[in-house]
Each structure stands twice: as structure tokens, then as C-alpha cells.
Design an enzyme around this catalytic site. Structure first.
Site, short mmCIF file in Angstrom:
data_model
loop_
_atom_site.label_atom_id
_atom_site.label_comp_id
_atom_site.label_asym_id
_atom_site.label_seq_id
_atom_site.Cartn_x
_atom_site.Cartn_y
_atom_site.Cartn_z
N TYR A 173 8.76 -10.41 24.78
CA TYR A 173 10.12 -9.92 25.03
C TYR A 173 10.75 -9.40 23.75
O TYR A 173 11.45 -8.38 23.75
CB TYR A 173 11.00 -11.04 25.62
CG TYR A 173 12.33 -10.49 26.10
CD1 TYR A 173 12.49 -10.07 27.41
CD2 TYR A 173 13.40 -10.37 25.22
CE1 TYR A 173 13.69 -9.52 27.84
CE2 TYR A 173 14.61 -9.83 25.65
CZ TYR A 173 14.75 -9.41 26.95
OH TYR A 173 15.94 -8.86 27.37
N PHE A 200 22.26 21.20 27.12
CA PHE A 200 21.20 20.72 28.00
C PHE A 200 21.88 19.84 29.05
O PHE A 200 22.87 19.17 28.76
CB PHE A 200 20.12 19.94 27.24
CG PHE A 200 19.01 19.51 28.17
CD1 PHE A 200 18.11 20.44 28.65
CD2 PHE A 200 18.93 18.21 28.63
CE1 PHE A 200 17.13 20.08 29.56
CE2 PHE A 200 17.95 17.84 29.54
CZ PHE A 200 17.05 18.77 30.01
N THR A 201 21.33 19.84 30.26
CA THR A 201 22.00 19.20 31.41
C THR A 201 22.44 17.76 31.13
O THR A 201 23.63 17.46 31.18
CB THR A 201 21.05 19.23 32.63
OG1 THR A 201 19.79 18.69 32.24
CG2 THR A 201 20.84 20.66 33.12
N ASP A 240 18.45 17.09 18.79
CA ASP A 240 17.70 16.85 20.02
C ASP A 240 16.27 17.30 19.71
O ASP A 240 15.95 18.49 19.76
CB ASP A 240 18.31 17.64 21.18
CG ASP A 240 17.58 17.39 22.49
OD1 ASP A 240 16.41 16.94 22.44
OD2 ASP A 240 18.15 17.65 23.56
N LYS A 245 8.08 14.69 26.39
CA LYS A 245 7.73 16.09 26.09
C LYS A 245 6.71 16.09 24.94
O LYS A 245 5.58 15.70 25.14
CB LYS A 245 8.98 16.90 25.74
CG LYS A 245 10.25 16.50 26.50
CD LYS A 245 10.26 16.93 27.96
CE LYS A 245 11.42 16.34 28.75
NZ LYS A 245 12.76 16.67 28.34
N ARG A 299 16.52 27.52 36.78
CA ARG A 299 17.38 27.29 35.62
C ARG A 299 18.40 28.42 35.61
O ARG A 299 18.25 29.41 34.91
CB ARG A 299 16.58 27.25 34.31
CG ARG A 299 15.97 25.89 34.00
CD ARG A 299 17.05 24.84 33.84
NE ARG A 299 16.53 23.52 33.48
CZ ARG A 299 16.91 22.38 34.05
NH1 ARG A 299 17.74 22.39 35.07
NH2 ARG A 299 16.47 21.22 33.63
N PHE A 328 21.31 20.31 40.71
CA PHE A 328 20.03 21.00 40.92
C PHE A 328 18.93 20.06 41.39
O PHE A 328 18.00 20.47 42.06
CB PHE A 328 19.59 21.72 39.62
CG PHE A 328 19.45 20.82 38.44
CD1 PHE A 328 20.54 20.50 37.64
CD2 PHE A 328 18.21 20.28 38.10
CE1 PHE A 328 20.41 19.66 36.54
CE2 PHE A 328 18.06 19.45 37.01
CZ PHE A 328 19.17 19.12 36.23
C1 PLP Z 1 14.16 16.38 28.80
C2 PLP Z 1 15.21 16.64 27.84
C3 PLP Z 1 16.21 15.71 27.57
C4 PLP Z 1 16.39 14.42 28.35
O1 PLP Z 1 15.28 13.61 28.25
P1 PLP Z 1 14.77 12.67 29.47
O2 PLP Z 1 13.59 11.98 28.88
O3 PLP Z 1 14.43 13.57 30.60
O4 PLP Z 1 15.88 11.75 29.81
C5 PLP Z 1 17.13 16.01 26.59
N1 PLP Z 1 17.08 17.18 25.92
C6 PLP Z 1 16.14 18.10 26.17
C7 PLP Z 1 16.13 19.38 25.40
C8 PLP Z 1 15.18 17.87 27.14
O5 PLP Z 1 14.26 18.82 27.40
#
Ligand code: PLP
Length: 463
Positions: A78, A130-131, A221, A264, A388, A455
Site C-alpha cells: 500500500y 485540451f478538453t 502538458d 500516450k 475533433r 463528444f
Molecule cells: C490525453 C490527454 C490528456 C488527458 O490525459 P488522460 O490520461 O486521458 O486523462 C491531457 N492532455 C493531452 C494533450 C492529452 O492528449
């Protein structure tokens, strides 16, 4: 002279296949039924009904044998898991940030960061939204303002660094609101919503100088930082012989904190982290993470997930890996360009972004051209892509009307190390066939609209 006589040499992926996953082939009738059931939203399709899945590159990477072996070394304590220390050490070495807090994925890090740094009424300038990032900024009481260069909003502009910040726009915001209202500038590398477009080191340095003058932080980011580094190596003066690893570290060194979606670049199916250089912010973050994610040494992840991410981060900054990764995207893009298919150029790092405005000029934006195109592509071949455009862009907080983004795109996102060049050929042929029939398409009507990030779950009917 000797060189001239040599034939062109092809490149291939720097890995071989050890295990395969069988995919389900469908007929057009089956796909028609599946699409209706999904309300013409590719997010609502079942994966078994998809042949080539280019919905996203998020969490869809193929892990290496080393990463799979890493799963077996999960230390599921843990508190104080060995895998956490391996991850922390890796992030310090590869990216250079001082403190890290693991989170279940990128948005977990965005949530905590926004809560710590943003006060109601604050302004957050960024190189395109970004969303999830923007939503967390808004939920914390902030307002996002786009300061990316105008070229980024023009799908046909060939600027080599469309992720760059317009320094005049940033200066104007500082003059208008004052530095006290701007907790940080949000800088994304390989800007997702612009089509995976890079920011240059030169521009980032200028942003650093300007923000330093006013004592404003830069939050990175860093979801696709290695892909951004690839473009710097290719396009920026003085970096041709710099290894990707060094470019990545230099980018990070010009920023103060970072949010990361490990799904990613970092080649894992789940995971993320928040990285900080300020001890004070780290203390606050490690306190908040306990509330929302889990203890600060696991943040919602299993030990094995942290191990796979640590190994994936090291693999992600290898030159051969990143050349093959972006090379495959370029391979697909070039075929489409050769056939006159309109898409965002230059080709970005993680996918091809079809320009639905030019693809379907007969449709007004309120008939959801990109959503329509994604649906038709699925119907044609079982290739799943994503909208998009106006649907992703949501509604204006004040007026309640749609946001009308300049870019109306369909994203064909390439998972890392998953598909072969032959899959790319199938995708290219299908897009070309849909392009040939483009005059037949009439658009969609939205029949269900969720409140947040619509979306993902919105439903449509053909007009
Ligand atoms: C995917 C993404 C996020 C959010 O990450 P999650 O792992 O999906 O929560 C933030 N910024 C960018 C540019 C992304 O492509």
C-alpha cells in the site's frame, strides 16, 4: 559518387511481433447496424465491431516484452512500493523534474494541479485548449485563453512549429489582467488539438523569458513530449544531431511543472503523473492526491502499472522508436496527400487530421461535418476515427451556444507499435473511397447531448 549509386533504402519498425490479437472482420450491413446502435458516435461503438481502431492513441500502445516482464515485478505494498521509487527515479533522470505524484491518468494530475494553482477569476493562457485540461481549469474557477499562433488554426498553413505561442497575445493578456491573475501559462508539447503540432525550443525559451520577467510559472502538458522532440530534431536549427533524450530534457528544463498522461508517449495502457519543481506545491499535491486518487506513492495505480510506465518512459525517448512511430504516421499521411485528400499539414506526430470543412464543403458546421465523416469512414471499412470539431468544442459557458472552432477535423490516431504498414494501406484506401463519394453525405442532427465533454456520449441521427 559512391553514395549516388545506392538505391533508396526502406526502413522498418525497430521491433518484431511476439504475440498477436485477432480482430473481428465485419460486413457493411453489420457496421450499419452497429453505427445506428451507437447513435453515429464512434465513441459508442463496441470494440468488437471495429476492424482498425484509430479512435485514439491513448492507452492503446503495445507494451514491450520488458514492460510485460515489469508487470510481474509489481510490488503491491500500500505504501512505499519499490515501483514508485523506480518511477520517481526514471522521471527525474529522463525529464528532470524534482517531485512526482502518480495519478490514475493525465486528468487526475490536471485536477490536482488546477485545485492547487487556480483561484476563481484567474486567467490561464495556453497554446490551444485540451478538453479535460480546460474543463479542470474552469471547474477550479479559471478561464482558458488561447495564445497559440494564428497559423495553428489554419489547416493548410505549412508553418513548421504550429504549436508556438504568439508572444504578443501573451503580453497583451498580462497587460490586460496583470500577472497576479495569471497563475501559470499552460504549454502543451505536440499540441493535440492542433493536429499534433510541435512547439520549437526557440519559442519555448522566449515564453520562459517573458514569464520569468513577471514571475509566472509554466506548466507543461508533456503527454507527447517525445513526439515534439522528434520534430525539433528534424526541423529546428542546431538540433539535427541531438538525441531525442536530450531534447526532451531540455524542453522540460524550460518549464516548472508538468502533467502527464502515461497512456500516450509513455507506452502504457493506464497511468499518469504530476511533476513539480516547487517543494511547497509538491506538499500540497501529495496531500490532495490522498483525497482524489490514493496515497502519494501510488496515486490510483497498481505497483505493476508504475513499473510498466517507468520502463515505457525509457523506451519512449529512444531515437529509433520515435522515428518509427512518427514515420508510420507520415507514411499514412503522405498517401492521402498524394490522392488530394484535404488534411492538416504539416503531418503531426500522433495521427492524421482530415479537414472536414474542405472534405464536405456542402455541410454547415451545425450539421457536424467531422462527425458525419467519421461515421461514413466506419461504415465503409470498419476503421474507427474520432471527431475533433464543433462537437468536441462544446458550448460557450456564458451564452450556451455551440463554440464554433475554426478547425473541423476527423482524427485518425495511430496507436504506438500496434499496426503494420499494411493496415495503413487499408486505411488510406478507405479514406480515398469515402473522399470519392463525398458529395453524397448530408450531415447529422444531435438528438442527445450530455452536459460535460459531450463528444464522448452524444447521439446523432442522419439528416
Ligand atoms: C490525453 C490527454 C490528456 C488527458 O490525459 P488522460 O490520461 O486521458 O486523462 C491531457 N492532455 C493531452 C494533450 C492529452 O492528449
Amino acid at each position: 559518387m559512391e553514395r549516388k549509386k545506392m538505391r533508396k533504402r526502406s526502413w522498418a519498425e525497430p521491433y518484431k511481433i511476439k504475440m498477436v490479437e485477432l480482430v473481428h472482420m465485419t460486413t457493411r450491413e453489420e457496421r450499419q447496424k452497429a453505427l445506428e446502435k451507437a447513435g453515429y458516435n464512434t465513441f459508442l461503438l463496441r470494440s468488437r465491431d471495429v476492424y482498425i481502431d484509430l479512435l485514439t492513441d491513448s492507452g492503446t500502445s503495445a507494451m514491450s516484452d520488458r514492460q510485460w516482464a515489469g508487470l510481474m515485478m509489481g510490488d503491491e505494498a500500500y505504501a512505499g512500493s519499490e515501483n514508485f521509487y523506480h518511477l520517481e527515479d526514471t522521471i527525474r533522470k529522463i525529464y528532470g523534474y524534482k517531485y512526482i505524484v502518480p495519478t490514475h491518468q493525465g486528468r487526475g494530475a490536471e485536477h490536482i494541479l488546477s485545485k492547487i494553482l487556480i483561484k476563481p477569476g484567474d486567467i490561464i493562457p495556453g497554446n490551444m485548449y485540451f478538453t479535460t485540461t480546460r474543463l479542470h481549469q474552469e471547474l477550479a474557477g479559471g478561464t482558458f485563453v488561447d495564445i497559440i499562433i494564428d497559423e495553428a488554426h489554419d489547416a493548410q498553413n505549412l508553418h513548421p512549429f504550429k504549436g508556438n505561442v504568439d508572444l504578443n497575445k501573451l503580453q497583451a493578456l498580462i497587460d490586460k489582467y496583470g500577472a497576479k491573475k495569471i497563475p501559470y501559462v499552460a504549454i502543451a508539447t505536440a499540441v493535440n488539438m492542433a493536429g499534433g503540432q510541435p512547439i520549437s525550443i526557440e519559442n519555448l525559451r522566449q515564453v520562459r523569458e517573458l514569464t520569468k520577467k513577471y514571475g509566472i510559472m509554466i506548466v507543461h502538458d508533456m503527454t507527447r513530449v517525445a513526439e515534439n522532440a522528434y520534430f525539433i530534431q528534424r526541423r529546428e536549427k542546431g538540433y539535427q544531431n541531438t538525441p531525442i533524450r536530450d531534447i526532451v530534457k531540455e524542453i522540460c528544463s524550460l518549464t516548472d511543472a508538468a502533467t502527464m498522461s502515461g497512456k500516450k508517449d509513455a507506452l502504457v495502457n493506464i497511468g499518469g503523473f504530476l511533476a513539480l519543481n516547487s517543494r511547497k506545491h509538491y506538499t500540497e499535491a501529495s496531500n490532495l492526491v490522498v483525497v482524489y486518487e490514493g496515497l502519494h506513492t501510488y496515486g490510483g495505480l497498481a505497483g505493476r502499472d508504475m513499473e510498466a510506465m517507468a520502463i515505457g518512459i525509457r523506451e519512449s525517448v529512444d531515437d529509433d522508436h520515435i522515428h518509427a512511430r512518427v514515420g508510420q504516421v507520415e507514411y499514412l499521411g503522405q498517401q492521402l496527400i498524394d490522392h488530394g485528400v484535404p488534411l492538416v499539414q504539416p503531418i503531426g506526430g500522433h495521427g492524421i487530421f482530415l479537414d472536414a470543412r474542405r472534405f464536405l464543403p456542402q455541410l454547415p458546421q451545425t450539421a457536424f461535418p467531422a462527425q458525419t465523416l467519421a461515421a461514413e469512414l466506419y461504415l465503409d471499412s470498419g476503421v474507427r476515427s474520432m471527431e475533433r470539431g464543433i462537437v468536441s468544442s462544446g458550448r460557450n459557458k456564458e451564452t450556451g451556444d455551440h463554440n464554433y472552432p475554426k478547425l473541423e477535423l476527423v482524427r485518425l490516431t495511430i496507436p504506438r507499435r500496434v499496426y503494420t504498414q499494411a493496415h495503413m494501406d487499408v486505411v488510406a484506401e478507405s479514406v480515398e473511397d469515402v473522399f470519392a463519394r463525398r458529395k453524397e453525405f448530408k450531415g447529422l442532427d444531435m438528438v442527445y447531448e450530455p452536459k460535460y465533454l459531450r463528444f464522448f456520449q452524444a447521439r446523432f441521427k442522419p439528416l
